[in-house]
Design a protein around this motif. Structure first.
Motif, short mmCIF file in Angstrom:
data_model
loop_
_atom_site.label_atom_id
_atom_site.label_comp_id
_atom_site.label_asym_id
_atom_site.label_seq_id
_atom_site.Cartn_x
_atom_site.Cartn_y
_atom_site.Cartn_z
N GLU A 37 0.81 -1.21 0.00
CA GLU A 37 0.00 0.00 0.00
C GLU A 37 0.85 1.27 0.00
O GLU A 37 0.39 2.34 -0.36
CB GLU A 37 -0.93 0.01 1.22
CG GLU A 37 -1.91 -1.14 1.27
CD GLU A 37 -2.96 -1.09 0.17
OE1 GLU A 37 -3.06 -0.05 -0.51
OE2 GLU A 37 -3.69 -2.08 0.01
N SER A 38 2.11 1.16 0.45
CA SER A 38 2.95 2.35 0.52
C SER A 38 3.66 2.63 -0.79
O SER A 38 4.29 3.66 -0.95
CB SER A 38 4.00 2.19 1.64
OG SER A 38 4.92 1.18 1.30
N GLU A 39 3.58 1.70 -1.76
CA GLU A 39 4.29 1.89 -3.02
C GLU A 39 3.35 1.47 -4.14
O GLU A 39 3.17 0.30 -4.42
CB GLU A 39 5.57 1.03 -3.04
CG GLU A 39 6.43 1.27 -4.25
CD GLU A 39 7.69 0.43 -4.22
OE1 GLU A 39 8.61 0.76 -4.99
OE2 GLU A 39 7.76 -0.54 -3.49
N LYS B 184 6.71 8.57 5.92
CA LYS B 184 7.66 8.04 6.88
C LYS B 184 7.12 6.74 7.46
O LYS B 184 5.97 6.67 7.88
CB LYS B 184 7.91 9.05 8.01
CG LYS B 184 8.80 10.21 7.64
CD LYS B 184 9.12 11.04 8.88
CE LYS B 184 10.06 12.19 8.53
NZ LYS B 184 10.41 13.00 9.73
N GLN B 185 7.96 5.71 7.50
CA GLN B 185 7.57 4.45 8.08
C GLN B 185 7.80 4.48 9.59
O GLN B 185 8.69 5.16 10.09
CB GLN B 185 8.37 3.30 7.47
CG GLN B 185 8.13 3.11 5.98
CD GLN B 185 6.69 2.75 5.67
OE1 GLN B 185 6.13 1.83 6.28
NE2 GLN B 185 6.08 3.46 4.75
N PHE C 267 12.24 8.45 9.57
CA PHE C 267 11.29 7.44 10.04
C PHE C 267 10.76 7.88 11.40
O PHE C 267 11.20 8.90 11.96
CB PHE C 267 11.94 6.05 10.14
CG PHE C 267 13.03 5.94 11.18
CD1 PHE C 267 12.75 5.49 12.46
CD2 PHE C 267 14.34 6.27 10.88
CE1 PHE C 267 13.74 5.38 13.42
CE2 PHE C 267 15.34 6.17 11.82
CZ PHE C 267 15.05 5.73 13.10
N ILE C 268 9.80 7.11 11.91
CA ILE C 268 9.21 7.41 13.22
C ILE C 268 9.49 6.23 14.15
O ILE C 268 9.23 5.08 13.80
CB ILE C 268 7.70 7.65 13.10
CG1 ILE C 268 7.43 8.88 12.23
CG2 ILE C 268 7.08 7.87 14.49
CD1 ILE C 268 5.97 9.07 11.88
N ILE D 238 17.07 -2.52 8.16
CA ILE D 238 15.75 -3.05 7.82
C ILE D 238 15.27 -2.46 6.50
O ILE D 238 14.76 -3.18 5.63
CB ILE D 238 14.73 -2.74 8.95
CG1 ILE D 238 15.07 -3.54 10.21
CG2 ILE D 238 13.31 -3.05 8.50
CD1 ILE D 238 14.25 -3.16 11.43
N GLU D 239 15.43 -1.15 6.33
CA GLU D 239 14.95 -0.50 5.11
C GLU D 239 15.76 -0.92 3.89
O GLU D 239 15.26 -0.88 2.77
CB GLU D 239 14.97 1.01 5.30
CG GLU D 239 13.94 1.48 6.34
CD GLU D 239 13.76 2.97 6.39
OE1 GLU D 239 14.73 3.71 6.08
OE2 GLU D 239 12.64 3.42 6.75
#
Length: 649
Positions: free
Chosen positions: A270-272, A401-402, A524-525, A619-620
């Motif tokens: 959903e984010s891409e 931001k993830q 990021f958060i 992770i990213e």
């Protein structure tokens, strides 16, 4: 008053006029896209021409990524759409089409189902020979699955031996196994065909990830069946019942839904919205709010249809005194052209209308709504176009931001990146173990105690505690599909009672419980949750509850918990505008000395946050190749078969 025509749409006075005028082609500085068409005298020729066009754009350097091209359809589940997707993929152009409902036709899914069927050999032999008409489509599918499984076993002697071992075990079963269907699937992951899929490098683009993500979906499908039917092992008494129900009822429902709408869809991020390395196949409705350098619109058979609302429409007509804004006989045309206004306005540089030409049958193509405009367009294959004037920009990357949490992201990744990859990144279904259920049960009941304290209802806790405990247990059994032995359940209840009865100094000054924390970083958060904030005035203490045995000084888990609490202290101070003086861990299992206490160290917090940031960046970057060296972690991990930490027998 303008003369009204179905195929020449006019908004008249009912909406602000929307007109799309194509570029003249004289200068690419114009803001409107260039429009052309690609047709085919047959479906085969149409497939070939679409492929050659996209390949030309890529080979000649006009596009740098297939995701700069998007296909828009009325429906991506139609046979014609799936055939085009299959053709492009057979020619090496990956297609991202999450709602095409092709899940059960993917080789990896058919292979896994085929191996499961082979394990239950007596049943599968009988099933594929069943004469019932309602099973005809399903048994044909299972026959194809078994063919794939047989080929895999021919190529992998170890897989063949394992299937034979399990088949003999289940044929002669007395009592219970220690596994059910999902666990069998995890055991399959130790063999070459499935291992290569699980080995997928997640930094390689969504097209290459489809197989591994589909297997993740399959683990969830099987786990859902087991939860619904209360299946945690296979017993000699219920074996035939649960096997036939899985393949003849549960899968038949999903398989039928998959072919008739509403079934299982493949993975979608959903984010891409335009994953790298793939052309996107999506519905016009899905494309709202998106833009692509090149849009290819199909479904030129489409036509307006009545939106029959039945009773609602009758009620409106009978009781509404307001005149309809749009003439009811024209609403279906208004809705139709709104849809295609959306489709055509998704193109930034180039819009292509495309269809195989079909003059006969119930659905001629192009249909009458598109025929005149389509015929007026120049065909790419009839003219020598130069695309030098185009500057197809890359698809805009998502700027969201993830969020990353301490326990479910940072700690899990540091414990084992392979475990993180499978269960956090990809969403494989974990087969919960008793220790997880034990900890959740203790934690949730302590939350209930805190809620009562904050409501100033301490006196009610002794009468309600066991009820809360029992309700939490029943809820966790349903959600985690796991159970506790009576001895373990009594131990959990003892921990909870011990906390309430012997730790008043800890909970009497409770200020807040289950406090959600958030810390915005540059890209990021960082999220977390502290179990308790206690104290009065501007100085407080934070407490985190841990189940399991109290660790010894210097233990790696204790070092990590302290780091987590140090950062929690910073987040609490920012959120609550207080000073944190003490950091505490509470272990309900240790009745004599349950508290471990740390001093806040402001000098270390910045370096700890930098350390956590490095973990997030790994992770990213999808760096998921580092396995844990702590084999006690492996004993409770479903991926132990894939990681070869235990043989699947």
């Amino acid at each position: 008053m303008k003369e009204y025509s179905e195929t020449h749409f006019q908004w008249d006075q009912f909406r602000i006029d929307k007109t799309i005028l194509p570029s003249s082609g004289e200068s690419r500085k114009e803001l409107t896209p260039r429009v052309m068409k690609i047709a085919g005298e047959s479906t085969e020729q149409w497939h070939e021409r679409i492929f050659r066009f996209i390949k030309m754009l890529s080979d000649d350097g006009y596009i740098s990524n297939y995701n700069q091209v998007a296909f828009l359809f009325r429906s991506v589940a139609k046979k014609e759409t799936q055939e085009l997707a299959n053709y492009l993929e057979s020619k090496g152009i990956p297609v991202y089409s999450p709602r095409s409902k092709m899940f059960f036709e993917r080789e990896e899914i058919m292979a896994a189902i085929g191996v499961l069927l082979a394990i239950f050999g007596d049943y599968s032999d009988e099933l594929v020979d069943r004469p019932e008409e309602y099973l005809e489509m399903l048994t044909d599918y299972y026959d194809r699955c078994l063919d794939i499984a047989e080929q895999l076993m021919d190529d992998d002697e170890d897989l063949e031996d394992w299937v034979s071992y399990r088949e003999d075990e289940l044929d002669n079963l007395v009592g219970n196994t220690d596994y059910a269907f999902t666990q069998l699937l995890y055991q399959m992951f130790s063999f070459d065909y499935f291992r290569k899929i699980i080995d997928t490098d997640l930094s390689s683009g969504v097209a290459d990830q489809r197989a591994i993500r589909n297997l993740a979906i399959l683990t969830n499908v099987l786990a859902k069946y087991e939860a619904n039917e209360n299946v945690d092992v296979i017993s000699d008494v219920k074996k035939d019942q649960i096997v036939s129900k899985l393949f003849e009822t549960y899968f038949r429902f999903l398989f039928g839904s998959n072919h008739g709408g509403g079934g299982i869809e493949e993975y979608q991020d959903e984010s891409e919205y335009a994953p790298s390395g793939c052309v996107s196949f999506m519905t016009v409705h899905q494309s709202k709010g998106m833009e692509f350098p090149i849009v290819i619109t199909d479904s030129l058979y489409d036509r307006p249809t009545d939106d029959n609302q039945g009773v609602l429409e009758q009620v409106y007509d009978a009781y509404s005194h307001r005149k309809p804004f749009e003439p009811t006989d024209r609403i279906k045309f208004f809705d139709f052209w709104r849809r295609y206004y959306v489709a055509y306005s998704r193109a930034e540089e180039l819009l292509i209308l495309t269809t195989p030409i079909r003059t006969r049958g119930a659905w001629p193509m192009p249909g009458k709504m598109f025929k005149e405009a389509f015929n007026d367009l120049e065909d790419y294959y009839d003219h020598h176009y130069s695309f030098e004037e185009f500057d197809f920009k890359p698809v805009k990357a998502s700027d969201l931001k993830q969020s990353y949490a301490f326990t479910s992201d940072i700690s899990k990744y540091e414990r084992c990146s392979v475990e993180y990859k499978m269960f956090r990144e990809l969403g494989f279904s974990e087969i919960r173990v008793g220790s997880t259920l034990f900890g959740s049960l203790v934690h949730q009941t302590i939350e209930d105690i805190h809620d009562a304290i904050l409501r100033d209802e301490v006196s009610s806790i002794p009468d309600n505690l066991e009820t809360w405990f029992d309700n939490n247990y029943q809820g966790l059994v349903l959600s985690e599909h796991s159970y506790l032995a009576p001895k373990s359940r009594n131990a959990a209840l003892k921990h909870v009672k011990n906390y309430f009865e012997n730790s008043e100094d800890l909970w009497k000054n409770i200020r807040k419980a289950e406090v959600q924390l958030s810390y915005p970083m540059e890209d990021f958060i960082l999220n977390g949750q502290v179990d308790m904030i206690k104290g009065k005035g501007d100085t407080v203490e934070i407490v985190d509850f841990k189940t399991g045995d109290r660790p010894e000084p210097g233990d790696e888990s204790l070092i990590n918990y302290e780091k987590q609490l140090q950062v929690y202290a910073r987040l609490v101070e920012v959120k609550e505008n207080v000073t944190v003086s003490k950091l505490k861990l509470y272990y309900p299992s240790d009745q004599e000395n349950p508290i471990i206490e740390f001093e806040k160290n402001s000098q270390q917090i910045d370096s700890i946050i930098e350390e956590f940031t490095d973990v997030v960046h790994k992770i990213e970057k999808k760096e998921f190749n580092q396995r844990t060296t702590n084999y006690s972690v492996c004993r409770e991990c479903d991926m132990r078969f894939y990681c070869n930490r235990i043989k699947p027998k």
